[in-house]
Design a protein around this motif. Structure first.
Motif, PDB file in Angstrom:
ATOM      1  N   MET A   8      40.441 136.015  79.296  1.00  8.09           N
ATOM      2  CA  MET A   8      40.512 136.865  78.101  1.00  8.09           C
ATOM      3  C   MET A   8      40.616 138.329  78.500  1.00  8.09           C
ATOM      4  N   ALA A   9      41.066 139.109  77.532  1.00  5.32           N
ATOM      5  CA  ALA A   9      41.079 140.564  77.657  1.00  5.32           C
ATOM      6  C   ALA A   9      40.535 141.141  76.364  1.00  5.32           C
ATOM      7  N   ILE A  10      39.755 142.217  76.496  1.00  7.04           N
ATOM      8  CA  ILE A  10      39.214 142.933  75.339  1.00  7.04           C
ATOM      9  C   ILE A  10      39.533 144.406  75.547  1.00  7.04           C
ATOM     10  N   LEU A  31      45.915 136.327  70.090  1.00  6.77           N
ATOM     11  CA  LEU A  31      45.044 137.367  69.549  1.00  6.77           C
ATOM     12  C   LEU A  31      43.974 136.664  68.729  1.00  6.77           C
ATOM     13  N   VAL A  32      42.717 136.997  68.992  1.00  7.16           N
ATOM     14  CA  VAL A  32      41.614 136.295  68.338  1.00  7.16           C
ATOM     15  C   VAL A  32      40.608 137.274  67.761  1.00  7.16           C
ATOM     16  N   VAL A  48      42.210 139.011  73.220  1.00 10.44           N
ATOM     17  CA  VAL A  48      43.205 137.964  73.409  1.00 10.44           C
ATOM     18  C   VAL A  48      42.606 136.915  74.337  1.00 10.44           C
ATOM     19  N   LEU A  49      42.846 135.662  74.006  1.00  6.81           N
ATOM     20  CA  LEU A  49      42.494 134.559  74.894  1.00  6.81           C
ATOM     21  C   LEU A  49      43.764 134.058  75.548  1.00  6.81           C
ATOM     22  N   LEU A  77      34.004 143.407  68.534  1.00  2.84           N
ATOM     23  CA  LEU A  77      35.077 143.140  67.575  1.00  2.84           C
ATOM     24  C   LEU A  77      34.852 143.906  66.280  1.00  2.84           C
ATOM     25  N   GLN A  78      33.603 143.980  65.827  1.00  2.00           N
ATOM     26  CA  GLN A  78      33.296 144.743  64.611  1.00  2.00           C
ATOM     27  C   GLN A  78      33.586 146.224  64.793  1.00  2.00           C
ATOM     28  N   ALA A  79      33.428 146.717  66.024  1.00  2.33           N
ATOM     29  CA  ALA A  79      33.649 148.139  66.310  1.00  2.33           C
ATOM     30  C   ALA A  79      35.128 148.481  66.485  1.00  2.33           C
TER      31      ALA A  79
END
Length: 145
Positions: free
Chosen positions: A67-69, A12-13, A56-57, A49-51
């Protein structure tokens, strides 16, 4: 035969990993006909990311393999982006890492939604168990009418 993914770590990043995430995002954009730059990708990922999106990388031996967002929408999780590095596509990593992401990071029974912008991607997601539930359309005058 699915690839062995045990040696691939799910990390998790946050914004500290934008430099690793941006090249993957550029690859994803280019695969859909886009022309985003690495700098634009970094900015866009930072805004996601701010929203409230999570990221995850997938790393193997310290290198980002994909990666997944995603974002928790309350009644479902919206998978915004999922990408495997182009040098590792068509090896079964996409399906295997999607299954790991889902089992390791989401509660059992979580409803998932995503948007698909290309036929080859649609076929991949159908193989993962997704079905079409909506049709998206757009009008972009810059592309001609």
């Amino acid at each position: 035969m699915p690839p062995q993914t045990e040696e691939i770590a799910l990390h998790l990043v946050g914004s500290e990993a934008l430099s690793e995430m941006a090249p993957l995002y550029v690859q994803l954009d280019r695969a859909h006909g886009g022309k985003i730059t690495r700098e634009q990708a970094t900015e866009k990922l930072g805004l996601m990311l701010q929203a409230g999106h999570r990221a995850v990388l997938f790393r193997r031996q310290g290198l980002a393999l994909g990666m997944a967002i995603w974002m928790d929408m309350g009644d479902h999780v919206f998978l915004r982006n999922f990408v495997i590095d182009r040098d590792h596509r068509r090896e079964g990593f996409g399906a295997a890492l999607f299954a790991r992401w889902r089992s390791d990071l989401l509660p059992a029974g979580t409803k998932l939604r995503l948007e698909v912008g290309a036929l080859h991607a649609q076929k991949f997601w159908e193989r993962q168990g997704f079905s079409i539930w909506s049709t998206g359309m757009r009008l972009d005058p810059r592309e001609g009418a």
